[in-house]
Scaffold this active site. Structure first.
Site, short mmCIF file in Angstrom:
data_model
loop_
_atom_site.label_atom_id
_atom_site.label_comp_id
_atom_site.label_asym_id
_atom_site.label_seq_id
_atom_site.Cartn_x
_atom_site.Cartn_y
_atom_site.Cartn_z
N HIS A 295 52.69 -1.19 23.48
CA HIS A 295 51.37 -1.80 23.51
C HIS A 295 51.00 -2.13 24.94
O HIS A 295 51.85 -2.07 25.84
CB HIS A 295 51.33 -3.08 22.64
CG HIS A 295 52.32 -4.11 23.05
ND1 HIS A 295 53.45 -4.41 22.33
CD2 HIS A 295 52.37 -4.91 24.14
CE1 HIS A 295 54.14 -5.34 22.94
NE2 HIS A 295 53.51 -5.66 24.06
C1 T46 Z 1 55.19 -7.88 25.35
C2 T46 Z 1 56.61 -7.43 25.35
C3 T46 Z 1 57.23 -7.40 26.70
C4 T46 Z 1 55.52 -14.62 18.28
O1 T46 Z 1 55.39 -15.23 17.20
N1 T46 Z 1 55.24 -15.28 19.45
C5 T46 Z 1 55.37 -14.66 20.66
O2 T46 Z 1 55.11 -15.30 21.70
C6 T46 Z 1 55.80 -13.31 20.68
C7 T46 Z 1 55.95 -12.59 22.03
C8 T46 Z 1 56.09 -12.68 19.50
N2 T46 Z 1 55.95 -13.32 18.34
C9 T46 Z 1 56.30 -12.64 17.10
C10 T46 Z 1 55.36 -11.52 16.70
C11 T46 Z 1 56.27 -10.56 15.95
O3 T46 Z 1 56.36 -10.93 14.61
O4 T46 Z 1 57.58 -12.03 17.26
C12 T46 Z 1 57.63 -10.78 16.60
C13 T46 Z 1 58.05 -9.67 17.56
O5 T46 Z 1 56.99 -9.45 18.51
P1 T46 Z 1 56.61 -8.00 19.04
O6 T46 Z 1 56.82 -7.01 17.98
O7 T46 Z 1 55.23 -8.09 19.65
O8 T46 Z 1 57.71 -7.81 20.19
P2 T46 Z 1 57.76 -6.68 21.33
O9 T46 Z 1 59.13 -6.72 21.87
O10 T46 Z 1 57.25 -5.38 20.86
O11 T46 Z 1 56.73 -7.19 22.47
C14 T46 Z 1 56.96 -8.41 23.15
C15 T46 Z 1 55.66 -9.20 23.25
O12 T46 Z 1 55.10 -9.38 21.95
C16 T46 Z 1 54.64 -8.48 24.12
O13 T46 Z 1 53.57 -9.36 24.42
O14 T46 Z 1 54.46 -7.62 26.28
O15 T46 Z 1 57.47 -8.16 24.46
#
Ligand code: T46
Length: 133
Positions: A49
């Site tokens: 993303h």
């Molecule tokens: C990014 C990269 C480097 C939350 O509830 N609060 C938070 O602050 C974050 C970051 C995530 N979440 C929840 C949302 C999802 O259910 O944690 C779960 C995993 O998040 P996500 O699938 O977005 O994780 P990544 O590793 O794909 O991305 C993350 C960050 O979301 C994103 O902003 O830039 O790490």
């Protein structure tokens, strides 16, 4: 692509090393959120993303991982393997994190609170967004 790598000062003595990161001094924004990920299996890729307004600094405080950065024109890969180094991942950069070592802890300093609306979660949506800027 304006991606910056930061080397933070290491306060080293016979007790070990301490690294401090201060907002608007060591990094160019105020930190509103800190999150971190660990126990990432080695074959997993995360991210996929870009953000509309969020700026971030990634620090692999333990172990190592690789980051793919893509501004829609150019792609770069950066390896993070030093706990005193940070990588800026500014808004409008598609990013993927992969090649995590088993012990990797990836810490993220973010300029804003969590907001799902800030995510561009498909590559087509990302290209449309940056080309409309
Ligand atoms: C990014 C990269 C480097 C939350 O509830 N609060 C938070 O602050 C974050 C970051 C995530 N979440 C929840 C949302 C999802 O259910 O944690 C779960 C995993 O998040 P996500 O699938 O977005 O994780 P990544 O590793 O794909 O991305 C993350 C960050 O979301 C994103 O902003 O830039 O790490």
């Amino acid at each position: 692509m304006t991606i910056q790598k930061y080397t933070f000062p290491q306060h080293m003595d016979d007790r070990g090393v301490l690294v401090a990161v201060e907002q608007r001094k060591d990094i160019p924004f105020e930190v509103k959120r800190v999150y971190y990920m660990y126990a990432t299996p080695p074959d997993v890729r995360r991210g996929f993303h870009a953000h509309k307004t969020l700026d971030q600094i990634l620090i692999c405080v333990k172990g190592s991982c690789s980051i793919l950065l893509d501004d829609g024109t150019e792609k770069k890969t950066v390896t993070l393997d030093q706990p005193h180094e940070g990588l800026s991942v500014p808004r409008h950069i598609w990013h993927e994190m992969y090649n995590f070592s088993p012990d990797a802890v990836l810490l993220v300093l973010a300029s804003d609170l969590y907001c799902e609306d800030d995510y561009l979660r498909s590559y087509d949506q990302f290209l449309t967004f940056i080309n409309g800027e």
